[in-house]
Structure formats: C-alpha cells, structure tokens
Design a protein around this motif. Structure first.
Motif, mmCIF file in Angstrom:
data_model
loop_
_atom_site.group_PDB
_atom_site.id
_atom_site.type_symbol
_atom_site.label_atom_id
_atom_site.label_comp_id
_atom_site.label_asym_id
_atom_site.label_seq_id
_atom_site.Cartn_x
_atom_site.Cartn_y
_atom_site.Cartn_z
ATOM 1 N N LEU A 1 -8.815 9.517 -0.517
ATOM 2 C CA LEU A 1 -10.127 10.132 -0.646
ATOM 3 C C LEU A 1 -11.178 9.173 -0.120
ATOM 4 C CD1 LEU A 1 -11.973 12.379 -1.775
ATOM 5 C CD2 LEU A 1 -11.981 11.134 -3.940
ATOM 6 N N ASN A 2 -12.056 9.670 0.748
ATOM 7 C CA ASN A 2 -13.118 8.840 1.331
ATOM 8 C C ASN A 2 -12.561 7.560 1.949
ATOM 9 O OD1 ASN A 2 -15.120 10.675 0.439
ATOM 10 N ND2 ASN A 2 -15.137 9.703 -1.571
ATOM 11 N N ALA A 3 -11.449 7.682 2.654
ATOM 12 C CA ALA A 3 -10.821 6.522 3.267
ATOM 13 C C ALA A 3 -11.810 5.805 4.188
ATOM 14 C CB ALA A 3 -9.592 6.953 4.047
ATOM 15 N N ASP A 4 -11.853 4.492 4.047
ATOM 16 C CA ASP A 4 -12.770 3.671 4.834
ATOM 17 C C ASP A 4 -11.992 3.016 5.961
ATOM 18 O OD1 ASP A 4 -15.255 1.121 3.967
ATOM 19 O OD2 ASP A 4 -14.522 1.854 5.899
ATOM 20 N N TYR A 5 -12.329 3.379 7.194
ATOM 21 C CA TYR A 5 -11.583 2.867 8.339
ATOM 22 C C TYR A 5 -11.912 1.410 8.649
ATOM 23 C CZ TYR A 5 -9.357 7.252 9.495
ATOM 24 O OH TYR A 5 -8.549 8.362 9.463
ATOM 25 N N ASP A 6 -12.910 0.860 8.004
ATOM 26 C CA ASP A 6 -13.282 -0.527 8.265
ATOM 27 C C ASP A 6 -12.876 -1.469 7.145
ATOM 28 O OD1 ASP A 6 -16.300 0.748 9.726
ATOM 29 O OD2 ASP A 6 -14.472 0.077 10.732
ATOM 30 N N SER A 7 -12.174 -0.954 6.154
ATOM 31 C CA SER A 7 -11.795 -1.790 5.016
ATOM 32 C C SER A 7 -10.274 -1.903 4.906
ATOM 33 C CB SER A 7 -12.354 -1.201 3.711
ATOM 34 O OG SER A 7 -13.763 -1.177 3.753
ATOM 35 N N ARG A 8 -9.842 -2.901 4.179
ATOM 36 C CA ARG A 8 -8.405 -3.056 3.968
ATOM 37 C C ARG A 8 -7.901 -1.933 3.092
ATOM 38 N NH1 ARG A 8 -6.835 -5.538 -0.797
ATOM 39 N NH2 ARG A 8 -4.987 -6.380 0.222
ATOM 40 N N ALA A 9 -6.599 -1.709 3.143
ATOM 41 C CA ALA A 9 -5.996 -0.626 2.378
ATOM 42 C C ALA A 9 -6.118 -0.888 0.881
ATOM 43 C CB ALA A 9 -4.531 -0.477 2.759
ATOM 44 N N PRO A 10 -6.285 0.155 0.085
ATOM 45 C CA PRO A 10 -6.300 -0.017 -1.376
ATOM 46 C C PRO A 10 -4.972 -0.563 -1.877
ATOM 47 C CG PRO A 10 -7.040 2.185 -0.745
ATOM 48 C CD PRO A 10 -6.483 1.558 0.480
ATOM 49 N N ASP A 11 -5.004 -1.204 -3.025
ATOM 50 C CA ASP A 11 -3.778 -1.774 -3.592
ATOM 51 C C ASP A 11 -2.766 -0.692 -3.969
ATOM 52 O OD1 ASP A 11 -5.559 -4.412 -5.362
ATOM 53 O OD2 ASP A 11 -4.791 -4.308 -3.302
ATOM 54 N N SER A 12 -3.235 0.545 -4.105
ATOM 55 C CA SER A 12 -2.352 1.640 -4.503
ATOM 56 C C SER A 12 -1.481 2.155 -3.353
ATOM 57 C CB SER A 12 -3.182 2.801 -5.068
ATOM 58 O OG SER A 12 -4.221 3.157 -4.170
ATOM 59 N N VAL A 13 -1.747 1.691 -2.121
ATOM 60 C CA VAL A 13 -0.986 2.172 -0.966
ATOM 61 C C VAL A 13 0.413 1.556 -0.945
ATOM 62 C CG1 VAL A 13 -0.843 2.146 1.555
ATOM 63 C CG2 VAL A 13 -3.021 2.618 0.431
ATOM 64 N N ARG A 14 1.383 2.385 -0.629
ATOM 65 C CA ARG A 14 2.769 1.941 -0.471
ATOM 66 C C ARG A 14 3.154 2.096 0.996
ATOM 67 N NH1 ARG A 14 1.291 -0.110 -4.142
ATOM 68 N NH2 ARG A 14 1.891 0.134 -6.316
ATOM 69 N N TRP A 15 4.023 1.172 1.481
ATOM 70 C CA TRP A 15 4.254 1.041 2.912
ATOM 71 C C TRP A 15 5.689 1.288 3.325
ATOM 72 C CZ3 TRP A 15 -0.259 0.368 5.295
ATOM 73 C CH2 TRP A 15 -1.309 -0.217 4.581
ATOM 74 N N GLY A 16 5.838 1.750 4.581
ATOM 75 C CA GLY A 16 7.120 1.717 5.249
ATOM 76 C C GLY A 16 7.269 0.370 5.951
ATOM 77 N N GLN A 17 8.362 0.244 6.708
ATOM 78 C CA GLN A 17 8.662 -1.067 7.296
ATOM 79 C C GLN A 17 7.965 -1.297 8.625
ATOM 80 O OE1 GLN A 17 10.611 1.514 7.548
ATOM 81 N NE2 GLN A 17 11.631 1.533 9.535
ATOM 82 N N GLY A 18 7.538 -0.224 9.306
ATOM 83 C CA GLY A 18 6.743 -0.384 10.515
ATOM 84 C C GLY A 18 7.507 -0.522 11.816
ATOM 85 N N PRO A 19 7.638 0.580 12.630
ATOM 86 C CA PRO A 19 8.252 0.450 13.954
ATOM 87 C C PRO A 19 7.238 -0.067 14.963
ATOM 88 C CG PRO A 19 7.669 2.729 13.592
ATOM 89 C CD PRO A 19 7.274 1.987 12.349
ATOM 90 N N GLN A 20 7.711 -0.827 15.947
ATOM 91 C CA GLN A 20 6.822 -1.370 16.973
ATOM 92 C C GLN A 20 6.582 -0.340 18.066
ATOM 93 O OE1 GLN A 20 6.975 -5.127 18.551
ATOM 94 N NE2 GLN A 20 7.324 -6.203 16.637
ATOM 95 N N VAL A 21 5.383 -0.326 18.564
ATOM 96 C CA VAL A 21 5.043 0.528 19.689
ATOM 97 C C VAL A 21 4.345 -0.335 20.734
ATOM 98 C CG1 VAL A 21 3.765 2.558 20.491
ATOM 99 C CG2 VAL A 21 4.830 2.554 18.222
ATOM 100 N N PRO A 22 5.077 -0.969 21.627
ATOM 101 C CA PRO A 22 4.443 -1.729 22.689
ATOM 102 C C PRO A 22 4.107 -0.820 23.868
ATOM 103 C CG PRO A 22 6.820 -2.189 22.572
ATOM 104 C CD PRO A 22 6.529 -1.117 21.587
ATOM 105 N N VAL A 23 2.851 -0.821 24.269
ATOM 106 C CA VAL A 23 2.405 -0.003 25.381
ATOM 107 C C VAL A 23 2.147 -0.910 26.569
ATOM 108 C CG1 VAL A 23 0.675 1.630 26.213
ATOM 109 C CG2 VAL A 23 1.349 1.636 23.798
ATOM 110 N N SER A 24 2.827 -0.650 27.674
ATOM 111 C CA SER A 24 2.655 -1.472 28.863
ATOM 112 C C SER A 24 1.627 -0.834 29.779
ATOM 113 C CB SER A 24 3.983 -1.632 29.597
ATOM 114 O OG SER A 24 4.508 -0.372 29.936
ATOM 115 N N SER A 25 0.804 -1.688 30.373
ATOM 116 C CA SER A 25 -0.260 -1.165 31.246
ATOM 117 C C SER A 25 0.246 -0.909 32.646
ATOM 118 C CB SER A 25 -1.417 -2.144 31.271
ATOM 119 O OG SER A 25 -0.962 -3.414 31.688
#
Length: 128
Positions: free
Chosen positions: A104-128
C-alpha cells in the motif's frame, strides 16, 4: 517463511524481451501484495513494480510502458514481462511478497519494508 522461487532470467540484447516468473504457495496470491525489485551492480535494490491483492498495479517511471506485472492464480505464478529492454535494466531481479502491508502506497524511492519476503533473484544481463 514465505517461499518464492523465480525463473526466466538470462542474457538478452538491448531491445529484446524477457519474461520472469515467480512461483509461490497458493495462499500468497489471495492474501499478499506481490512485487518485483531489482538490484543493479553497485546500486541499492529498487522497486520495479507492484501488484496488490485488489489487482491494482504500479510501476517505476523508467519501466512504464515496457514492463507488465501479472499473476496467474491457477498456476500460483507471478510474472514480469519485460519488453524493449535497455542496458540500464541489467540487474538481479527479485520476486517479493508483503503479506502485512500489501505494498500500500509503495514508495519507489525508499528501501523495502521489513515485512517484505524475497525470492533468490535471477540475473538479467542486458547487452548493448
């Protein structure tokens, strides 16, 4: 402990497309807000897009019109369709769930709330 498992990351050329997927337990999608974050090399993790329980979505300005967040409750999956990828989209992308605040009212300029739970994170390298 919420278990989120991403897939779909990989190398892509600028201008190309990629679709990330995140599998989570079924109850997550009916009771928790979902989101995608990313962390570029040497930078802080940032919010990319949110999808609240009521179905409303928001996007970081830099990805509006290029990225689309969606979910398939029957498959317990969250998606991030990324089109017209740019070099600056290169990052590790994380699936996230917030079962307390629902982004709710997510702030795109702030760090994630402590209540957020995460996945492990796949890499997405974009080549120019």
């Amino acid at each position: 402990q919420v278990q989120l498992v991403e897939s779909g990351g990989g190398s892509v050329q600028a201008g190309g497309s990629l679709k990330l997927s995140c599998v989570a337990p079924g109850y997550i999608f009916v009771s928790c807000g979902m989101a995608w974050y990313r962390q570029a090399p040497g930078k802080e993790r940032e919010l990319v897009s949110t999808l609240r329980v009521d179905g409303t979505s928001t996007y970081r300005d830099s990805v509006k019109g290029r990225f689309t967040i969606s979910q398939d409750n029957a498959k317990n999956r969250l998606y991030l369709q990324m089109n017209s990828l740019k070099f600056e989209d290169t990052a590790v992308y994380y699936c996230a769930a917030d079962c307390l605040l629902d982004f709710l009212n997510a702030d795109y300029d702030s760090r994630a709330p402590d209540s957020v739970r995460w996945g492990q994170g796949p890499q997405v390298p974009v080549s120019s």
